[in-house]
Each structure stands twice: as structure tokens, then as C-alpha cells.
Design an enzyme around this catalytic site. Structure first.
Site, mmCIF file in Angstrom:
data_model
loop_
_atom_site.group_PDB
_atom_site.id
_atom_site.type_symbol
_atom_site.label_atom_id
_atom_site.label_comp_id
_atom_site.label_asym_id
_atom_site.label_seq_id
_atom_site.Cartn_x
_atom_site.Cartn_y
_atom_site.Cartn_z
ATOM 1 N N HIS A 192 27.407 -2.851 -21.248
ATOM 2 C CA HIS A 192 27.352 -1.562 -20.553
ATOM 3 C C HIS A 192 26.044 -0.842 -20.841
ATOM 4 O O HIS A 192 25.483 -0.178 -19.973
ATOM 5 C CB HIS A 192 28.520 -0.681 -20.999
ATOM 6 C CG HIS A 192 29.805 -1.073 -20.363
ATOM 7 N ND1 HIS A 192 31.009 -1.017 -21.018
ATOM 8 C CD2 HIS A 192 30.073 -1.531 -19.133
ATOM 9 C CE1 HIS A 192 31.955 -1.419 -20.200
ATOM 10 N NE2 HIS A 192 31.414 -1.740 -19.055
ATOM 11 N N ARG A 299 33.208 -2.346 -4.980
ATOM 12 C CA ARG A 299 34.122 -3.107 -5.842
ATOM 13 C C ARG A 299 35.162 -2.157 -6.425
ATOM 14 O O ARG A 299 34.964 -1.588 -7.491
ATOM 15 C CB ARG A 299 33.333 -3.782 -6.965
ATOM 16 C CG ARG A 299 32.414 -4.909 -6.499
ATOM 17 C CD ARG A 299 31.643 -5.479 -7.687
ATOM 18 N NE ARG A 299 31.104 -6.796 -7.428
ATOM 19 C CZ ARG A 299 29.810 -7.036 -7.189
ATOM 20 N NH1 ARG A 299 28.936 -6.053 -7.171
ATOM 21 N NH2 ARG A 299 29.386 -8.275 -6.982
ATOM 22 N N ARG A 335 36.399 -3.093 -0.838
ATOM 23 C CA ARG A 335 37.031 -4.377 -1.144
ATOM 24 C C ARG A 335 38.306 -4.115 -1.930
ATOM 25 O O ARG A 335 38.305 -3.328 -2.884
ATOM 26 C CB ARG A 335 36.085 -5.254 -1.967
ATOM 27 C CG ARG A 335 36.750 -6.581 -2.320
ATOM 28 C CD ARG A 335 35.807 -7.549 -2.938
ATOM 29 N NE ARG A 335 35.526 -7.215 -4.328
ATOM 30 C CZ ARG A 335 34.712 -7.908 -5.091
ATOM 31 N NH1 ARG A 335 34.079 -8.954 -4.597
ATOM 32 N NH2 ARG A 335 34.491 -7.572 -6.339
ATOM 33 N N GLU A 435 34.285 -16.972 -0.014
ATOM 34 C CA GLU A 435 33.773 -17.381 -1.323
ATOM 35 C C GLU A 435 34.480 -18.637 -1.821
ATOM 36 O O GLU A 435 34.097 -19.201 -2.830
ATOM 37 C CB GLU A 435 33.834 -16.235 -2.340
ATOM 38 C CG GLU A 435 35.014 -15.320 -2.238
ATOM 39 C CD GLU A 435 34.901 -14.058 -3.092
ATOM 40 O OE1 GLU A 435 33.882 -13.858 -3.770
ATOM 41 O OE2 GLU A 435 35.866 -13.276 -3.102
ATOM 42 N N ASN A 458 28.081 -15.372 -4.969
ATOM 43 C CA ASN A 458 28.246 -15.585 -6.414
ATOM 44 C C ASN A 458 29.373 -16.589 -6.663
ATOM 45 O O ASN A 458 29.235 -17.542 -7.425
ATOM 46 C CB ASN A 458 28.598 -14.280 -7.131
ATOM 47 C CG ASN A 458 27.572 -13.190 -6.880
ATOM 48 O OD1 ASN A 458 26.453 -13.496 -6.488
ATOM 49 N ND2 ASN A 458 27.948 -11.953 -7.102
ATOM 50 N N ASP A 459 30.491 -16.330 -5.993
ATOM 51 C CA ASP A 459 31.620 -17.239 -6.178
ATOM 52 C C ASP A 459 31.501 -18.488 -5.310
ATOM 53 O O ASP A 459 31.830 -19.590 -5.754
ATOM 54 C CB ASP A 459 32.940 -16.520 -5.873
ATOM 55 C CG ASP A 459 33.383 -15.691 -7.061
ATOM 56 O OD1 ASP A 459 33.367 -16.216 -8.188
ATOM 57 O OD2 ASP A 459 33.716 -14.507 -6.875
ATOM 58 N N ARG A 469 30.088 -19.496 -13.177
ATOM 59 C CA ARG A 469 29.022 -18.490 -13.094
ATOM 60 C C ARG A 469 28.847 -17.703 -14.392
ATOM 61 O O ARG A 469 27.847 -17.010 -14.567
ATOM 62 C CB ARG A 469 29.274 -17.536 -11.922
ATOM 63 C CG ARG A 469 30.513 -16.695 -12.056
ATOM 64 C CD ARG A 469 30.854 -15.969 -10.763
ATOM 65 N NE ARG A 469 30.393 -14.604 -10.761
ATOM 66 C CZ ARG A 469 30.785 -13.681 -9.892
ATOM 67 N NH1 ARG A 469 31.636 -13.982 -8.929
ATOM 68 N NH2 ARG A 469 30.335 -12.457 -9.949
ATOM 69 N N CYS A 506 27.004 -10.542 0.500
ATOM 70 C CA CYS A 506 27.023 -9.465 -0.488
ATOM 71 C C CYS A 506 26.892 -10.011 -1.913
ATOM 72 O O CYS A 506 26.984 -9.255 -2.870
ATOM 73 C CB CYS A 506 28.278 -8.615 -0.347
ATOM 74 S SG CYS A 506 29.779 -9.545 -0.623
#
Ligand code: PEP
Ligand code: MG
Length: 572
Positions: A192, A299, A335, A435, A458-459, A469, A506
Site C-alpha cells: 500500500h 474495481r 465491474r 479473460e 492480465n488474466d 500472474r 482494460c
């Protein structure tokens, strides 16, 4: 004496300042024995320190309440408060004090070590990065025990803070005070602290401990977190080099800033839709400022993480409505929760242990397995549609049947809401993330069920190449420059065009400027990316000739290996 060190940058940038060395955050105390007759007093001393820490956190939270830009920071403060409120933590600490008998400081250290071992044994990088939050929360209590307050030494204007690790809550203080960079011995790109530092433009370099201990307090220190370097007591040549780097960086920023309101249009006048990925209100503010054409991926699972309860319909509705209002008639793609795999909540929505979580109950599979939760979320999204254009996006679609089932639910909730007197927009688009390779290959038989498609590279790449990943050991294999990836992207885009359905990407690939021309060549005209990449991407688009790139697609698809693809992409 001049010394140069190399490390890993977790937040990029350049800085020249004076080293301010802070003693390790959690220095291991000499364990002074505790006389058994002092046990009760020690338990009280710890309870008082915990109460002071909680009160300090609550005050800090209040101070941040109206600062929109600090929203993410507020979440970390809440997370630390949550850790300290855990009754199991207090019980374990008291048991430790009694069993030693130990001083409260020692009990905190032992408990921290126990928890650290548990976090370290986890495979999941997201959960691993939560270890830092636990350490920071415990360090706050230690500071209170020793100094009466948990406020840290944060450094002054022009300082480069050199320390073992930095708490997320400190990051904003550091840049507010004018600290120009930080060197740490612990930190990961996923932490973070790194996410916040990148948002605030504070460079952070991770150096091995052997290097960091050579840095003496007060000496001049140059940090080039763009190239992962630090130079202690820089020589005149280093300083000249630094000025050059600084001028280059400033020039690039000035050029990019001019593009805030420029159209994302190619040389041959093809308009490209540049949307933003967001997970907080702060991201949205940046997206608006940088002229994004909408939010291509919000997200929503971040509303569900770091808390023990789940947000109800009213809370979700208010959050989604505010996003829609903030985007001022530009579309917002919400999403539905993508919890599971590497994103595990604390409220018990996801399964805690799955043998192969990336292939498990995640995304819409999890949503369908928790019908009440899914209904609440879809209703909240539909209600937000009364305030501006909303698109609802489903992660991890695999089967046509899933889409049909969700579409029926969606229509049912619309009717239900209207009957209850809620306003719902006439047309709320329902789309799917592609994905899962099966959904990509079967897209011709699914496309009639969706209003739009968003490719989660990404996926999709992780599943196409069978490369986790989140696993550094195979990180180098996770490249979009595999002929299979190009072929699949090209085909999805062609199917979208044939059926006149909007298709965007995306995943991170959309925001990596080295792939902008490749994606245009494959026929992509809608991108969604982190707000920090928007201007660079716009600049690349404005230098591209769409029709010329499109003619190169055929040759690109014929290339057979990564080296050839890398060469060809660099030459586009
Ligand atoms: C993706 O998979 O490309 C994506 C955008 O979703 P996430 O990174 O949240 O899994
Ligand atoms: Mg994904």
C-alpha cells in the site's frame, strides 16, 4: 566518500537531498525481565497504550475526513484500527505477558514474529503485502509505550528518508513536509505504501540492508528511482548528470501536461476512446482532470476489502451514484465484485482455502454462488444508473449460460426496482470481461448475449500462457508478445467489429505505451488504463497513423517467436 548503490524502485522519480536516517521501525528491544508481581500492571500498561493508539488513529481519521485526495489513506488508517481492535490480538498479548512473564514491548515483538511467520507462509502476494500493515499497527503501539505517542519521525523538507520500512499513513506526511524521496530496506511494488507513493510522486528505492547501513545521517544523497540507483556524496559529474536527467523529466512532463484536453486522435483522424481504470474516488478525480473519456473499469471489490462486514445496498448505491456524478455524463463501467484468487476479503465472501484459487470460485462464479450479495450489488448499480450512464461489467465469464442467467436476473431486478418506485435508466449496458480463453474462443457464440466486451489481458494472458500472474519465479514468461496472445486479441476485436459491439482492453497492457501501436494495429480503438498512463498513451496515439498500423497487422500475426515480435513492435 562517493558510493553508488543499486536497488529496486517501487515508486519512480528523481531526488537530491540530505540523508535522514531513521532507526529501524521495530528495533528489537533488549528483553528486560518482568517481575511476576508486575504482571497485572503491565497488562494495564498495554491496554492503555492500545487505547491511546486507537484514539490517535481516530483523530487522524477525522482530520482526513474531508480531504478527498486522502481517501485511500483513510482506508489504511481504518485497517490499522481494525487490526488493533481484534480481540484475539489483545488476548494473545495478555497471555504472552503472563506466560513470560514479559514486558509489553517483548509481547508485541513475539506476537509480531508469530503473525509474520503466518503471513510469510502464504503464497498469495496480496496477503503477503498485508504483513506490512500488521507490522505498522504493532509498531504504533510500541511507539506509544516508549514515547507516549505513535507519531513517527518523518523528516523535514529536502530530506531523503532512509529507514527499514514506511507505513502507508506516513506517506502523505512525508510529501507534505517536503521529504523528497525515501530509501527503504523492505518494500514491494504491491504494498500500500508503494501504491500511495506512486500516486503522490514520491520516489522510493529499495536497497539491500548492507547498502542502506552505509548511508550516514546528514550526507548528500542522490536518488534516481527511474533507473534504480542511489549515490551517496555525489561527485560533480554525478550532479551534472542529475541536472540533465531532471531537465529531461521536466521537459517530458511539460509536453504531456499540454495534452490534458487534447483529443486522443490519430494523425489520420481516427478518434480513440481513452478511458480510466479506477478503484477509488481519488483515481476518478485524476481521470477527470486528465480528460479521460469515461471509466472503463471500476474495481468495486475494493469497497468490500479491508472490512469485516459487507456494504449494504444503500452504501453501495451512494458510492456508485457519487462516481457517476463525478464523471459528469461520461460512462462509468462498474465491474461486479471480482473477489477470490488473489483478492480475499475479511468478511468471509471468498473461500479461504482453495487448491488453485486462480481457477477457483472467483469473479462472477463467486457472485453467482452468493445470490443475496450479487442481488444487492446489481440493484445498487441499477439505481445509480438514474444519475448518468452506467455500464455493468461481469468478470471471468466462461459460459454462455452464465451470461443468460445474469441477464435474466438483471432484467428482473430492473422490474423489481421500478415497482418499488426507484428510477432506473432505460438502457443499462451489461457486458462481459473476456479473460478466460474459453470465452475468447467461443466468443462468436456468446457475443449476442452481451452489450459490450472488455478484455482483461492480465488474466487472459495468465490463463493463455499458464503463467501465474503473481509468481515472480515465472514472471519473465508473462509477456503479451506471444503469437497466441496476439491472435486471440486480434480475433476478439474482429468479432466485436463484425457484430458492432464495443470492445475495449482494460488490462495493464492497455496502459503500457510500448504496446499502444501494436494494439492499434490489431484494431483496438477503446483503451482503459490507470490514470497515470493516460497522457503518455494519448501522446503515442497522436503520433500514430491508424490505417498504416492496421495494414501491418497481417505481418505481425505471422511472426513466430518473442524476439521477432519484440523487434517488430519496437519498429512500429
Ligand atoms: C484483468 O484481468 O486484465 C483485469 C483488468 O482485471 P484484474 O486485474 O482486476 O483481475
Ligand atoms: Mg481480471
Amino acid at each position: 566518500m562517493r558510493s553508488a548503490f543499486s536497488g529496486v524502485a517501487i515508486s519512480k522519480g528523481l531526488a537530491l537531498g540530505r540523508a535522514r536516517v531513521r532507526a529501524p521501525h521495530i528495533a528489537d528491544l533488549e528483553d528486560k525481565p518482568l517481575p511476576p508481581e508486575d504482571i497485572d500492571a503491565e497488562i494495564e500498561r498495554l491496554a492503555a497504550a492500545l487505547a491511546t493508539t486507537r484514539a490517535e488513529l481516530a483523530k487522524l481519521r477525522e482530520q482526513l475526513q474531508y480531504a478527498l485526495a486522502q481517501e485511500q489513506l483513510g482506508e489504511f488508517i481504518d485497517l490499522h484500527a481494525l487490526i488493533l481492535d481484534d480481540p484475539d490480538l489483545v488476548t494473545s498479548l495478555n497471555d504472552l505477558i503472563r506466560s513470560g512473564p514479559y514486558r509489553a514491548e517483548t509481547a508485541l515483538r513475539l506476537q509480531r514474529d508469530r503473525l509474520a511467520a503466518i503471513f510469510d507462509a502464504m503464497d498469495d502476494p496480496y496477503m503477503k503485502s498485508r504483513r506490512e500493515d500488521m507490522e505498522h499497527a504493532i509498531a504504533r503501539v510500541r511507539h506509544v509505550l516508549q514515547r507516549g505517542s505513535s507519531a513517527d519521525v518523518v523528516g523535514l523538507a529536502g530530506d531523503v528518508l532512509v529507514t527499514d520500512l514506511i507505513a502507508p499513513a506516513e506517506i502523505a506526511q512525508l510529501s507534505e513536509r517536503g521529504v523528497v524521496a525515501a530509501i527503504v530496506t523492505h518494500g514491494s511494488v504491491l504494498s500500500h505504501s508503494a501504491i500511495l507513493a506512486r500516486g503522490l510522486g514520491l520516489p522510493i528505492l529499495v536497497l539491500p540492508r548492507e547498502a542502506a547501513v552505509q548511508i550516514t545521517d546528514g550526507s548528500p544523497l542522490m536518488v534516481d528511482a527511474n533507473h534504480g540507483e542511489a549515490i551517496l556524496e555525489p561527485a560533480p559529474d554525478d550532479l551534472r548528470h542529475y541536472r540533465k536527467l531532471e531537465q529531461e523529466q521536466a521537459r517530458e512532463k511539460r509536453t504531456l501536461a499540454k495534452l490534458r484536453h487534447a483529443p486522443s486522435r490519430t494523425i489520420d483522424e481516427v478518434d480513440i476512446r481513452l478511458m480510466a481504470n479506477a478503484e477509488s474516488r481519488e483515481d476518478l478525480t485524476r481521470a477527470v482532470r486528465l480528460g479521460a473519456d469515461g471509466v472503463g473499469l471500476y474495481r468495486t471489490e475494493f469497497l468490500f476489502l479491508n472490512r469485516r462486514d459487507t456494504p449494504d445496498e444503500e452504501e453501495q448505491f451512494a458510492a456508485y451514484r457519487d462516481l457517476v456524478l463525478a464523471m459528469n455524463r461520461k460512462p462509468v463501467t462498474l465491474r461486479t465484485i471480482d473477489i477470490g484468487s488473489d483478492k480475499i476479503d475479511s468478511a468471509g465472501i471468498a473461500l479461504q482455502k482453495e487448491p488453485n484459487p486462480a481457477l477457483g470460485l472467483r469473479g462472477l462464479r463467486l457472485a453467482l454462488a452468493r445470490p443475496a450479495l450479487f442481488r444487492t450489488q446489481l440493484r445498487a448499480m441499477l439505481r445509480a444508473s438514474a444519475y448518468g450512464p452506467v455500464r455493468v461489467l461481469l468478470p471471468m465469464l466462461t459460459w454462455r449460460e452464465e451470461m443468460l442467467k445474469i441477464r435474466a436476473l438483471f432484467e428482473g431486478y430492473k422490474t423489481e426496482l421500478r415497482a418499488e418506485g426507484h428510477a432506473v435508466a432505460e438502457n443499462v449496458e451489461l457486458g462481459a470481461m473476456i479473460e478466460v480463453p474459453a470465452a475468447a474462443l467461443a466468443l462468436p457464440s456468446i457475443i449476442d448475449t452481451v452489450d459490450f466486451v472488455s478484455i482483461g489481458t492480465n488474466d487472459l494472458i495468465q490463463y493463455l500462457l499458464a503463467v501465474d500472474r503473481g509468481n515472480d519465479a515465472v514472471g519473465d514468461l508473462l509477456s503479451p508478445l506471444h503469437p497466441a496472445v496476439l491472435r486471440v486479441l486480434h480475433d476478439i476485436l474482429a468479432i466485436g467489429r463484425k457484430h458492432r459491439k464495443s470492445v475495449s482492453i482494460c488490462g495493464e497492457m492497455a496502459g503500457q505505451v510500448r504496446y499502444t501501436k501494436l494494439l492499434l494495429a490489431l484494431g483496438l480503438t477503446e483503451f482503459s488504463m490507470s490514470p497515470s498512463s493516460l497522457l503518455e498513451a494519448r501522446s503515442a496515439i497522436r503520433e500514430s497513423q491508424y490505417s498504416h498500423l492496421r495494414r501491418r497487422a497481417g505481418n505481425l500475426l505471422k511472426l513466430r517467436d518473442r524476439a521477432a515480435l519484440e523487434k517488430a513492435v519496437a519498429r512500429l
